[in-house]
Design an enzyme around this catalytic site. Structure first.
Site, PDB file in Angstrom:
ATOM      1  N   GLU A  91      -0.937  -2.813 -11.883  1.00 42.89           N
ATOM      2  CA  GLU A  91      -1.068  -2.407 -12.950  1.00 42.89           C
ATOM      3  C   GLU A  91       0.376  -1.459 -13.225  1.00 42.89           C
ATOM      4  O   GLU A  91       1.014  -0.964 -12.159  1.00 42.89           O
ATOM      5  CB  GLU A  91      -2.259  -1.360 -13.258  1.00 42.89           C
ATOM      6  N   CYS A 104       5.231   3.951 -15.867  1.00 42.33           N
ATOM      7  CA  CYS A 104       4.795   4.379 -14.597  1.00 42.33           C
ATOM      8  C   CYS A 104       4.552   2.874 -13.847  1.00 42.33           C
ATOM      9  O   CYS A 104       3.747   2.150 -14.238  1.00 42.33           O
ATOM     10  CB  CYS A 104       3.305   5.077 -14.594  1.00 42.33           C
ATOM     11  N   CYS A 111      -3.324   0.659  -1.410  1.00 41.30           N
ATOM     12  CA  CYS A 111      -2.635   1.612  -1.050  1.00 41.30           C
ATOM     13  C   CYS A 111      -3.308   1.825   0.244  1.00 41.30           C
ATOM     14  O   CYS A 111      -4.710   1.781   0.415  1.00 41.30           O
ATOM     15  CB  CYS A 111      -2.762   2.896  -1.988  1.00 41.30           C
ATOM     16  N   CYS A 115      -6.800   8.461  -0.294  1.00 44.23           N
ATOM     17  CA  CYS A 115      -7.238   9.972  -0.742  1.00 44.23           C
ATOM     18  C   CYS A 115      -8.642   9.698  -1.560  1.00 44.23           C
ATOM     19  O   CYS A 115      -8.740   8.651  -2.192  1.00 44.23           O
ATOM     20  CB  CYS A 115      -5.939  10.303  -1.991  1.00 44.23           C
ATOM     21  N   CYS A 118      -8.843   9.124  -5.443  1.00 45.82           N
ATOM     22  CA  CYS A 118      -7.895   8.139  -6.188  1.00 45.82           C
ATOM     23  C   CYS A 118      -8.592   6.581  -6.274  1.00 45.82           C
ATOM     24  O   CYS A 118      -9.009   6.195  -5.232  1.00 45.82           O
ATOM     25  CB  CYS A 118      -6.567   7.792  -5.553  1.00 45.82           C
ATOM     26  N   CYS A 332      -3.475   9.071 -14.330  1.00 39.46           N
ATOM     27  CA  CYS A 332      -3.151   9.483 -12.818  1.00 39.46           C
ATOM     28  C   CYS A 332      -4.511   9.029 -11.964  1.00 39.46           C
ATOM     29  O   CYS A 332      -5.568   9.569 -12.261  1.00 39.46           O
ATOM     30  CB  CYS A 332      -3.062  10.891 -12.461  1.00 39.46           C
TER      31      CYS A 332
END
Ligand code: SAH
Length: 344
Positions: A91, A104, A111, A115, A118, A332
């Site tokens: 995205e 962004c 990933c 975290c 996230c 975010c």
């Protein structure tokens, strides 16, 4: 093996085309087509038919397809889900700010950083993006939306410093005068804190803005929400940040997602202020965005304001990040590499 032409810089392109017996200026022509968004060699009408066929036989050129485009009703933020050449999806988000339109972009499919708060890390890392795939997110976001892009943030899916070489190449390509020519000062790169890579980035001495996802001032708390802290604890991270500022003369922006009852106490604000004392730093407070799988909750507005004030009183500049695109899960930590089941 066919070479990925979109990830090549002008020098590499010049070399590759001279191997095909083409004159030097040809590389500039091809580079210009690529960075204006040509989707096939066929479109490059100032090249001979033979050369276009030759290029198609030697190089891959595979622009991403828009799988889904969502536009926020509240602020006009646009979120794209792109399908890459190999079928993987990532995205990007286009935000309209008074200082210009910002995209962004993602740096990896998934990933590895894990975290707790996230969404992008659910399912782990699939692969790293090529430089060309990062360029294409910027270029085709601009072309599809019709909004001229002046700023880039590497804050989408993935850890950019975990993909150092390709990100470095991307920066060079996107900054190129014959490409999109976006100035380094208009680019921000965010990292969860890979210390050796921060040091490596300092050596590049770029004028971009480094953002560091700090989220807690102590190892005790940071390690519970960010596994990377076990490898690179706060003291090592801060030492690398101080060296980075010294080497580049650039201010670092520290991101701090405010999580209710976890990292939002006034003692933690004091500890954060002490950590940043005397540093060229800015704190960006982000009220935690909702992620379906996570039980973590955002701090209240009052708590965010009190935390901000505690920092300001100690002489640390802190701003609260405006949340854009929350109605389309474009904020975010909300970006994902695939459709979710809640999708209609
Ligand atoms: N891997 C890099 C780039 C991602 S940037 C990094 O960690 O910095 C995305 C930013 O959003 C990071 O600061 C990340 O910590 C933050 N973030 C992740 N999940 C969030 C959430 N649920 N709410 C608010 N911010 C979040």
């Amino acid at each position: 093996m066919m070479r990925d032409i979109k990830s090549m810089d002008l020098e590499e392109l010049t070399q590759a085309l001279s191997e095909l017996g083409e004159p030097k200026f040809r590389a500039g022509q091809v580079f210009t087509w690529l960075h204006r968004g040509a989707k096939s060699f066929e479109e490059m009408t100032n090249l001979s038919k033979q050369l276009r066929a030759r290029l198609a036989a030697e190089f891959t050129l595979c622009p991403p397809e828009v799988v889904r485009k969502q536009v926020s009703r509240t602020d006009g933020t646009i979120k794209y889900l792109w399908r890459l050449c190999d079928g993987n999806c990532v995205e990007s988000v286009v935000m309209r700010y008074h200082h210009g339109n910002t995209v962004c972009i993602s740096s990896e499919v998934g990933c590895a950083m894990g975290c707790a708060f996230c969404a992008s890390t659910r399912g782990g890392l699939v692969r790293r993006l090529t430089a060309g795939e990062m360029v294409d997110q910027v270029l085709f976001s601009q072309l599809d939306s019709g909004l001229p892009i002046s700023n880039i943030v590497l804050m989408g899916i993935g850890e950019p410093l975990d993909n150092f070489e390709n990100v470095r190449k991307f920066l060079l390509l996107i900054n190129h005068p014959q490409g999109m020519h976006i100035g380094m000062r208009h680019i921000s790169l965010s990292t969860c804190g890979l210390v050796p890579r921060i040091r490596q980035l300092a050596e590049e001495d770029l004028q971009l803005t480094l953002s560091v996802s700090l989220h807690a001032p102590t190892d005790a708390v940071r390690s519970t929400i960010m596994p990377v802290n076990k490898a690179y604890p706060v003291s090592e991270l801060m030492a690398a940040c101080r060296d980075y500022c010294q080497k580049t003369g650039r201010r670092i922006s520290f991101e701090y997602a405010m999580i209710r009852g976890v990292n939002d106490s006034l003692e933690q604000a004091q500890a954060l202020a002490a950590l940043l004392q005397g540093m060229l730093a800015h704190v960006n407070l982000i009220p935690l965005n909702d992620v379906a799988e996570s039980p973590l909750k955002p701090s209240t507005r009052q708590q965010v304001a009190a935390f901000q004030q505690a920092l300001t009183e100690k002489g640390i500049t802190a701003t609260v990040r405006r949340t854009l695109g929350s109605d389309i899960d474009a904020s975010c930590g909300q970006l994902r590499r695939k459709y979710e089941s809640k999708e209609a």
